[in-house]
Every structure is written in C-alpha cells, then in structure tokens.
Design a protein around this motif. Sequence first.
Motif, PDB file in Angstrom:
ATOM      1  N   SER A  44      -8.280   5.215  -0.177  1.00 50.50           N
ATOM      2  CA  SER A  44      -8.655   4.643  -1.473  1.00 50.50           C
ATOM      3  C   SER A  44      -9.933   3.826  -1.317  1.00 50.50           C
ATOM      4  CB  SER A  44      -7.534   3.760  -2.025  1.00 50.50           C
ATOM      5  OG  SER A  44      -7.310   2.649  -1.174  1.00 50.50           O
ATOM      6  N   ARG A  45     -10.675   3.771  -2.400  1.00 54.85           N
ATOM      7  CA  ARG A  45     -11.902   2.959  -2.423  1.00 54.85           C
ATOM      8  C   ARG A  45     -12.128   2.506  -3.858  1.00 54.85           C
ATOM      9  NH1 ARG A  45     -16.824   2.118   0.313  1.00 54.85           N
ATOM     10  NH2 ARG A  45     -18.632   1.872  -1.061  1.00 54.85           N
ATOM     11  N   SER A  46     -12.375   1.237  -4.028  1.00 57.42           N
ATOM     12  CA  SER A  46     -12.678   0.719  -5.361  1.00 57.42           C
ATOM     13  C   SER A  46     -13.880  -0.209  -5.272  1.00 57.42           C
ATOM     14  CB  SER A  46     -11.475  -0.030  -5.941  1.00 57.42           C
ATOM     15  OG  SER A  46     -11.183  -1.183  -5.187  1.00 57.42           O
ATOM     16  N   ARG A  47     -14.665  -0.206  -6.330  1.00 56.78           N
ATOM     17  CA  ARG A  47     -15.844  -1.074  -6.430  1.00 56.78           C
ATOM     18  C   ARG A  47     -15.780  -1.789  -7.777  1.00 56.78           C
ATOM     19  NH1 ARG A  47     -21.170   2.293  -5.427  1.00 56.78           N
ATOM     20  NH2 ARG A  47     -22.002   0.153  -5.437  1.00 56.78           N
ATOM     21  N   THR A  48     -15.908  -3.101  -7.735  1.00 56.32           N
ATOM     22  CA  THR A  48     -15.874  -3.908  -8.957  1.00 56.32           C
ATOM     23  C   THR A  48     -17.106  -4.799  -8.985  1.00 56.32           C
ATOM     24  OG1 THR A  48     -13.457  -3.933  -8.862  1.00 56.32           O
ATOM     25  CG2 THR A  48     -14.517  -5.490 -10.355  1.00 56.32           C
ATOM     26  N   LEU A  49     -17.881  -4.679 -10.039  1.00 54.15           N
ATOM     27  CA  LEU A  49     -19.121  -5.444 -10.173  1.00 54.15           C
ATOM     28  C   LEU A  49     -18.887  -6.616 -11.112  1.00 54.15           C
ATOM     29  CD1 LEU A  49     -22.149  -5.392  -9.335  1.00 54.15           C
ATOM     30  CD2 LEU A  49     -22.597  -4.222 -11.496  1.00 54.15           C
ATOM     31  N   TYR A  50     -19.086  -7.819 -10.613  1.00 57.60           N
ATOM     32  CA  TYR A  50     -18.860  -9.031 -11.398  1.00 57.60           C
ATOM     33  C   TYR A  50     -20.200  -9.653 -11.791  1.00 57.60           C
ATOM     34  CZ  TYR A  50     -14.042  -8.826  -9.732  1.00 57.60           C
ATOM     35  OH  TYR A  50     -12.766  -8.435  -9.458  1.00 57.60           O
ATOM     36  N   THR A 105     -11.510  -0.982   0.449  1.00 56.28           N
ATOM     37  CA  THR A 105     -11.165   0.318   1.017  1.00 56.28           C
ATOM     38  C   THR A 105      -9.792   0.229   1.661  1.00 56.28           C
ATOM     39  OG1 THR A 105     -12.286  -0.237   3.095  1.00 56.28           O
ATOM     40  CG2 THR A 105     -13.565   0.955   1.433  1.00 56.28           C
ATOM     41  N   GLY A 106      -9.068   1.323   1.613  1.00 55.85           N
ATOM     42  CA  GLY A 106      -7.726   1.329   2.188  1.00 55.85           C
ATOM     43  C   GLY A 106      -7.385   2.663   2.822  1.00 55.85           C
ATOM     44  N   GLN A 107      -6.612   2.603   3.892  1.00 55.75           N
ATOM     45  CA  GLN A 107      -6.099   3.804   4.548  1.00 55.75           C
ATOM     46  C   GLN A 107      -4.616   3.584   4.838  1.00 55.75           C
ATOM     47  OE1 GLN A 107      -8.674   2.120   6.768  1.00 55.75           O
ATOM     48  NE2 GLN A 107     -10.093   2.693   5.135  1.00 55.75           N
ATOM     49  N   ARG A 108      -3.836   4.636   4.676  1.00 52.68           N
ATOM     50  CA  ARG A 108      -2.393   4.554   4.930  1.00 52.68           C
ATOM     51  C   ARG A 108      -1.915   5.854   5.558  1.00 52.68           C
ATOM     52  NH1 ARG A 108       2.183   5.899   1.698  1.00 52.68           N
ATOM     53  NH2 ARG A 108       4.053   4.661   2.212  1.00 52.68           N
ATOM     54  N   LEU A 109      -1.194   5.733   6.674  1.00 47.91           N
ATOM     55  CA  LEU A 109      -0.628   6.882   7.372  1.00 47.91           C
ATOM     56  C   LEU A 109       0.872   6.672   7.519  1.00 47.91           C
ATOM     57  CD1 LEU A 109      -3.271   7.281  10.224  1.00 47.91           C
ATOM     58  CD2 LEU A 109      -3.115   8.646   8.133  1.00 47.91           C
ATOM     59  N   VAL A 110       1.655   7.697   7.185  1.00 47.27           N
ATOM     60  CA  VAL A 110       3.112   7.631   7.287  1.00 47.27           C
ATOM     61  C   VAL A 110       3.605   8.900   7.963  1.00 47.27           C
ATOM     62  CG1 VAL A 110       5.296   7.455   6.040  1.00 47.27           C
ATOM     63  CG2 VAL A 110       3.275   6.261   5.171  1.00 47.27           C
ATOM     64  N   ALA A 111       4.546   8.735   8.879  1.00 44.82           N
ATOM     65  CA  ALA A 111       5.189   9.885   9.514  1.00 44.82           C
ATOM     66  C   ALA A 111       6.655   9.556   9.723  1.00 44.82           C
ATOM     67  CB  ALA A 111       4.524  10.231  10.838  1.00 44.82           C
ATOM     68  N   GLY A 112       7.522  10.527   9.434  1.00 46.43           N
ATOM     69  CA  GLY A 112       8.944  10.238   9.584  1.00 46.43           C
ATOM     70  C   GLY A 112       9.800  11.480   9.502  1.00 46.43           C
ATOM     71  N   MET A 113      11.110  11.254   9.510  1.00 47.82           N
ATOM     72  CA  MET A 113      12.083  12.330   9.425  1.00 47.82           C
ATOM     73  C   MET A 113      13.196  11.947   8.459  1.00 47.82           C
ATOM     74  SD  MET A 113      12.629  13.674  13.355  1.00 47.82           S
ATOM     75  CE  MET A 113      13.956  14.772  12.788  1.00 47.82           C
ATOM     76  N   ASN A 114      13.808  12.954   7.855  1.00 46.54           N
ATOM     77  CA  ASN A 114      15.004  12.728   7.060  1.00 46.54           C
ATOM     78  C   ASN A 114      15.925  13.921   7.212  1.00 46.54           C
ATOM     79  OD1 ASN A 114      14.160  14.763   5.202  1.00 46.54           O
ATOM     80  ND2 ASN A 114      12.956  13.250   4.076  1.00 46.54           N
ATOM     81  N   GLY A 115      17.175  13.691   6.838  1.00 47.52           N
ATOM     82  CA  GLY A 115      18.140  14.773   6.952  1.00 47.52           C
ATOM     83  C   GLY A 115      19.555  14.249   6.918  1.00 47.52           C
ATOM     84  N   THR A 116      20.484  15.045   7.422  1.00 50.87           N
ATOM     85  CA  THR A 116      21.897  14.695   7.463  1.00 50.87           C
ATOM     86  C   THR A 116      22.414  14.865   8.880  1.00 50.87           C
ATOM     87  OG1 THR A 116      22.181  15.431   5.178  1.00 50.87           O
ATOM     88  CG2 THR A 116      24.170  15.178   6.506  1.00 50.87           C
ATOM     89  N   LEU A 117      23.097  13.828   9.357  1.00 55.99           N
ATOM     90  CA  LEU A 117      23.621  13.848  10.719  1.00 55.99           C
ATOM     91  C   LEU A 117      25.027  13.266  10.716  1.00 55.99           C
ATOM     92  CD1 LEU A 117      22.971  14.431  13.727  1.00 55.99           C
ATOM     93  CD2 LEU A 117      22.147  12.055  13.883  1.00 55.99           C
ATOM     94  N   LYS A 118      26.014  14.115  11.028  1.00 58.25           N
ATOM     95  CA  LYS A 118      27.414  13.707  11.104  1.00 58.25           C
ATOM     96  C   LYS A 118      27.875  12.978   9.828  1.00 58.25           C
ATOM     97  CE  LYS A 118      27.662  13.520  16.131  1.00 58.25           C
ATOM     98  NZ  LYS A 118      28.018  12.721  17.345  1.00 58.25           N
TER      99      LYS A 118
END
Length: 595
Positions: A44-50, A105-118
Amino acid sequence: MDGCTYDYMRDIELYPKSSKTNLFTRGVADLGQGHQFFAEASLSRSRTLYSGTPNRVNADMDVSKVAALSKTSLTTLDAADEDRIITVRTRLIEAGLRTSELVSTGQRLVAGMNGTLKGWDYEFALNHSRNKVSDRDYQGYLNEQMILDGFAAGTLNPFGPSGAEGLALYEKAQIRGEVRNATGTMSSLDFKASSALAKLEGGDLALAVGGELRRERQNYHQSEALAQDLILGETSQGPDADFGQSRRVAGLYAELSAPVTKALELQAAVRYEHYQRTGSAVSPKLGLKYTADKSLLLRASVGSGFRAPSLTDLYRPVTEGSSATVVDPVCLAADPDATATDCADLWVTRNFSNPKLKPEKSSQFSFGAVFEPRQGVNLSVDYWNIKKRDLISTLGVDVILADLAKYGSLVHRDEDNVIDHIDLVKENRGGQKIPGLDFSASLSGLKSAVGTFGLRLNGTLTLNSKQQTGNGDPYVSNLGHFINDGVVQRWRHTVSADWELGDWSATLSNSYLSSYTDHSILSKPDRTVKAYSLWDLTGAWNATPNLTLRAGIKNLLNTAPPFSQQAWFFLSGYDPSYTDPRGRFVYASLQYRFK
C-alpha cells in the motif's frame, strides 16, 4: 484600534488532497487430507498533501528599520536603549502557505495453514508487516534565524511588500524535504482451533481456543535541520531525539458455546493478555440467548475489557501545535479594561507522550430482545451499560485555563506573564460511565409492481454520560454538552429506504445527530449547536453477473455543519469529529469480480 487579528480559518484546507494505491494477492494450495497452505501479500502507498496557514513569527526590529517610525524621536534614543526595539508579530504571507506531504507505505506478508486434525478445525499463520510514514515540508517552513535576521536588518517588511531582496530571502530560507519519519514493524504468530465436545439437547457443545505472540517495534528519525531546531513552525526534540522502542505481546483466549436446550444457549469466554512494560489482564465474558418462541429472542451479556496504551502513547517525541482561540483568565484579571478579544489567542501547545501510562480497563453488561412477528419484520431493543477507568486522555486547553489552581503547572509564561506554551500530557485520567439503549427496526420484502421495497432504522438513545478529568475528581456530564474533548449526543440514528427491480437498486438514507449545548468558553454565553442531519442517495446496476456500476450523491441537500465555538480542535467554527464540511458531492465506482 491598537492591534489586529488574523482570520486563519480562511487559509485552512478543510479536506486535504490524497491518493491511495493498494495491491493484494492471495494463494491457496491444497495439501490433501483436509489441509491447506495459504499465503498473502499486500502493498500500500498513500500520499496526503496538507496546506495550512502561513507561518508566523515574533521578530524584533529597530525603529530605524520601520518606515513609519524612522523619522520620529525614537530614532534619537541611544543605540542600546531598549525603547528603540519593537516586537512585531506577523504572518509571513509572502513566504507562502505552509505546505507539507505525508507519504505512507506499507507491506504485509502472511503464510499459514488450516484444516481439520482429529476432529479439530485449526488455523495458524505467521504475519510480518512494516509501515513507514515520511513527513516532508514543501513550502512555508523557514530557517528561523534567517527570518529573524531579515526583520532585524529591515530586509523583510511586516507592514507591506518586502521587495525583491526580501522575496529572495524568503526563498533562500525555505527548508524543503523530509523532516521526520517513523517506521513501525510487527511480527506475529497466531493460532486458533475449534471442536465440538459433546452433544446437548440444543446442539453441539463447542469449544474454541486460540492465542497470539507478537513483537512490535517503532523507530523515529528527524532531519538534521529539525534536530538543530532551525525550522520555524516545526518542533525539535533535540539532537538526541531519534529512538527505537519495542515490546512483546502475548494473548490466549477460550470460548465455549453451550446450547443447553433448543431454547437456551449459554456462552462463556475468557481472554488473557500480557503487554511487556505495561502489564497483564484477564477479561471474562458471559452471554445468554433464550428463544421464548419463534417470534421472540431474549439476550444478555456481561464482561470486562482491557486496552493497552500504544507505543505512540508511550514514547512519541514531543510535538508542537496550536490550540483553538481560548481566553487567558490571568490576562483578564490583570487589566479591568481588557476584553475577551484582548486576552484570547491561539496558544502554543506541546504534546507529550507518557511511558508510565497504565492500560484502560472497562466493565460492561447488556440485555435486550429481538421480536420478529412475521417474516420480513424485525424489531429489537437492547440496554447497555459501560464503565471505564484509567482513561488514557489529554486535558483540553480550556479545561486547564479554567482551573489554574489545579493545572497551573502546565501553563508556562514569559517574563511579562503572557502564555508562552501549554503542556498537554497523556495521562490516565479518571473514569467514564455511559448507559444507553439501542433500537433497530427493519421491514423488507415489500413487493409491488414497480419493485421491492424495504425500510431500516438503527438508533441509539444515550441515557447518561459522565466522565472525570482526573482520578478522584467529580464526574461531569458530557451528555448533550461539549466538555473537554467532545460531546455525547443524546440521540443518533440512521434510517434508509431500499428499492430493487431486476438488476437495478437504490437507497435513500438519512443520518441524524441531535442538538447539544456548545463548549462553554470563558466570557462567551452558552449556546446550542443545532442538530446535524444528512441525506444520501445511492444507486447500482448489475450490468453482468461480474460487473457492477455504482453512483451516488453524498449530502444530497448540501447541508453545512452546524456552527460550534468548540475550542478542542484547531479547526474553528464547527466540530470536525462528526461533521463533513465538503458539502454535496457525486461519486461513481465500478466493480468487476474475477471468477
């Protein structure tokens, strides 16, 4: 007339120009046997002029440098005589409006798992994000010493045009570029799991558990010009103000849902949170739902809450700002002939964080009912009651000046007993009590030859609202009365009428906030701020199953914010916390869904 004033609101930009760009992507891989791997990335990137008022300065000038005084008897005084020196307080209009830009400016990284176990549904993810904000000056921020020297030499003229040499000095004194930046990073691991534990009459006894481990860090850097306190209109925290602060956060929670019978469901939850350097808290919650019959649902809940101070609350460097126009009572008392106008000013404020802040804590309960006499008709009412303690807040300048016996240490004065600046410090200041009623009503599925109609209403009636300005202080009501930093309106609602016909739809909506007693200002009579009511109209066309076009008119009747004399916000003449000064405007959007 022995002076003049400046209508700074004419140069205030009500709504800054801004642009935003976002990119998001997500991928999922099926690992088989009910397990998935997922990853997300976003930029993401944002610019605000005041753009704000021209800078101002108090500059000393010898009478010989002032054309209107250069031929008076004052010039015959000894060169060292202080009566030869006048102090001019002036806006530097020739230097231009103060213009700056915030680039985020912003950066975001996500990694994961999901599911069903027992028999347990699970999900866990690693998250790393980074955000940076850069504050850049473009115009009107000047080398302070060069400006003071320019007035002392007579190059700059506070009473008229400065000439080519003065304009060249203004340009040479401009300080442009990045003044400060702040970077925040967060790395976390979160997980959750849920499962049915047993069969009850009303359904599954279900348990959900989860938690989070998080590390937050914030870094602050200022430019060399700011560190050396060279910039007129900017606040320096000194040459050693750059800092980096971090903390670790941990949390665990559990939630239990127990449908004891088909009519009765019980809910219980508890959350534990620990913030490094701030403390820990356990927040429980209990809930109940009872279906008396097919048309009536009763519900209730009770719980507690916890809000830790942010890193900004704890460690942000000192910033300098301006109050709204407020009267100094010491000035009024010193001169019986002085008026409120003589003693009112935009006082310089210094805003301080506080590393000793404690968390805010709250307790709350609610109960209510939902009534659905027939399909398409839904009515509900809920009573709620919230109590907060150790509120993280800052006193308003008007509150400080109204009780100098208690808060006089926050007001700093010069040798002439004129206010130099006022300290605004983040503190844990007392508590708040606020009960009220929420109402909702909806009517849908009203079919006719010209389409299907629906009506909706959501409203809140606040029964009471009281808060303290400090621990041990008496509670003061801000229900229908602007106190310190804001007001709680007694009634507010949104109401809308919907229409659909094939691929076409439209909504006419109204938002309303009731009138209230304005901010009480010394030497000004009490007054009422009018109710604020806005009408909006939106429409949509589903051109294809994937393509939707929308358009609308915000503030259909071009309603201006009601006048307010509030003195908490720098913007004067209205309360910017709940109003929109832009007036009527039209918008359009296009949405395409890829399948």
